[in-house]
Design an enzyme around this catalytic site. Structure first.
Site, short mmCIF file in Angstrom:
data_model
loop_
_atom_site.label_atom_id
_atom_site.label_comp_id
_atom_site.label_asym_id
_atom_site.label_seq_id
_atom_site.Cartn_x
_atom_site.Cartn_y
_atom_site.Cartn_z
N CYS A 199 0.86 -1.18 0.00
CA CYS A 199 0.00 0.00 0.00
C CYS A 199 0.90 1.23 0.00
O CYS A 199 2.10 1.12 -0.25
CB CYS A 199 -0.96 -0.02 1.19
SG CYS A 199 -0.14 -0.01 2.80
N THR A 200 0.35 2.40 0.31
CA THR A 200 1.11 3.65 0.19
C THR A 200 2.32 3.70 1.12
O THR A 200 3.44 3.88 0.68
CB THR A 200 0.20 4.85 0.53
OG1 THR A 200 -1.02 4.70 -0.18
CG2 THR A 200 0.87 6.16 0.16
#
Ligand code: ZN
Ligand code: ZN
Length: 343
Positions: A199-200
C-alpha cells in the site's frame, strides 16, 4: 533487515543539509496500546507546536498515524522527542524534502476511534500476527515468483495512476471493500500461493496481512513502509524499479512520481494524464484526472454544469448551495457519470 528502519546520524545530517531552510515532510505510524489518548494527544501537541511541526496526526487506543512536516533545523529535536516515547523509539520515518513547503498549513492532532478507518472488528483476529515484512530487494524477487499473487491494497483512484507491474488492483472505494473482494477472488489459493501485498506507506498492510492470515492464507508477505519506502530503497540501493507511474499521497501534492511512465488517462479527453485535481465548483469537489488542456477549457471543472456554477459570483454560488445539506462536504473520490473516460 533492520538497517533501513532508522536513519543514521550521518543520513540525518545529509538530509537536513540538503533541505537547508526547507521543511522535511515525514510520515510514520505505529500500532501500540495507548492508555490515555487525550493526555498523549496534548503532550504531542504542546511539544510539536514548539518545534513548529505542521500536519495531521491521529491518535487512537490502537496507536498513532502521523503525516507532518518539520523545519529541517528542528528535525533533531523532533527525533529526540519521538525517541523519548517508548513505543516510538526508532520508529521508521518516511522522509521527503518538501520544496514548496506547503504540504501542511496547520498542526492538527486528533483523537480518533482508530488510526485507519478499516471497518474491521479487531476482537475477531490477532492483529499482531502479521505477514512477513520485506524490503524492496526481496519484494522485487518475490513478485517475479510464479507462485506469487501480488495485490494492491489501495483504492481505485490510487492504483489508477500507479501500481506495481502485474499487481491485482481491486476496483474498490474503501479498504474494507477490498478485503472481502480479494479474499473471495483468491480463496482457492489460500494454501498454494504466496500472497504479497503493498500500500502507500505500509499501514493498511499491517492490518490486512493479519486479516488474511486469520482467514487461512498460509504465506502472507507485505512491503514494509509501502511504496514510499520502496522508492527510497530502490534509489539508495540502485535496484530495479518495478513500480509504474505515480504514488497517490494524501497531501496537497496528490501524487509522487516514482517512474516516468504515465499509465492513466485524462477523464475528460482520454489523453495520457496522471494529474489528480478536485473540481473547482465548491459544491462538487469531485476528485478526478484532468490534463492541462481540459483544465483550461473546463475552467478546472468536471462538467459543463459545474463550469456554469463556478462562473457565477461567489455570493450566488453560496446561495445555490444553501439548503442542499452537506452535499459539498462529500469529498467524492473519482467516480461520476460526467467523466467520459473513467473506467
Ligand atoms: Zn484532457
Ligand atoms: Zn464538478
Amino acid at each position: 533487515m533492520q538497517l533501513y528502519n532508522t536513519l543514521s546520524a550521518k543520513e540525518r545530517a545529509a538530509l537536513i543539509e540538503a533541505a537547508g531552510k526547507e521543511r522535511l515532510t515525514i510520515s510514520f505510524y505505529k500500532y501500540a496500546h495507548i492508555g490515555n489518548t487525550s493526555i498523549f494527544r496534548n503532550h504531542l501537541f504542546i511539544r510539536w507546536n514548539e518545534l513548529d511541526v505542521l500536519g495531521r496526526i491521529y491518535v487512537a487506543k490502537e496507536g498513532i498515524n502521523a503525516q507532518l512536516s518539520v523545519p529541517a533545523e528542528n528535525f533533531d529535536g523532533f527525533k529526540q522527542h519521538l525517541d523519548s516515547i517508548s513505543f516510538l523509539e526508532n520508529v521508521r520515518l518516511n522522509i521527503a524534502i518538501e520544496h514548496d513547503n506547503k504540504s501542511f498549513l496547520k498542526l492538527k492532532v486528533k483523537v480518533r476511534h482508530k488510526i485507519v478507518a478499516d471497518g474491521l472488528n479487531d476482537a475477531t483476529f490477532d492483529v499482531t500476527d502479521k505477514g512477513i515484512h520485506v524490503g524492496a530487494e526481496q519484494f522485487n524477487e518475490l513478485i517475479e515468483d510464479p507462485d506469487t499473487v501480488l495485490v494492491d491494497m489501495r483504492n481505485h483512484y490510487e492504483s489508477e495512476i500507479g501500481h506495481f507491474k502485474n499487481a491485482i488492483t481491486p476496483d474498490v472505494d474503501t479498504f474494507r471493500d477490498s478485503l472481502d473482494i480479494i479474499e473471495e477472488d483468491l480463496s482457492e489459493h489460500k494454501k498454494d500461493k504466496k500472497l504479497v501485498m503493498y500500500c502507500t506507506g505500509g499501514i493498511r498492510c499491517e492490518k490486512a496481512s493479519a486479516y488474511y492470515k486469520h482467514k487461512g492464507f498460509k504465506q502472507v508477505y507485505q512491503l514494509e513502509g509501502g511504496i514510499i519506502e520502496y522508492a527510497r530503497q530502490v534509489e539508495e540501493q540502485a535496484l530495479e524499479n518495478k513500480f509504474l507511474g505515480k504514488n497517490f499521497v494524501f497531501d496537497h501534492r496528490r501524487g509522487e512520481r516514482i517512474s516516468d511512465v504515465v499509465i492513466s488517462h485524462c477523464h475528460q479527453c482520454g489523453k495520457p494524464c496522471d494529474t489528480h485535481v478536485n473540481c473547482a465548483n465548491e459544491a462538487c469537489h469531485l476528485l478526478f484526472l484532468q490534463c492541462a488542456a481540459c483544465a483550461a477549457e473546463m475552467d478546472n471543472c468536471c462538467s459543463d454544469d459545474c463550469k456554469t456554477v463556478h462562473a457565477l459570483p461567489y455570493e450566488e454560488q453560496k446561495a445555490l448551495r444553501k439548503g442542499k445539506g452537506a452535499s459539498n462536504k462529500i469529498f467524492k473520490k473519482g467516480r461520476s457519470p460526467v467523466l467520459k473516460f473513467k473506467k
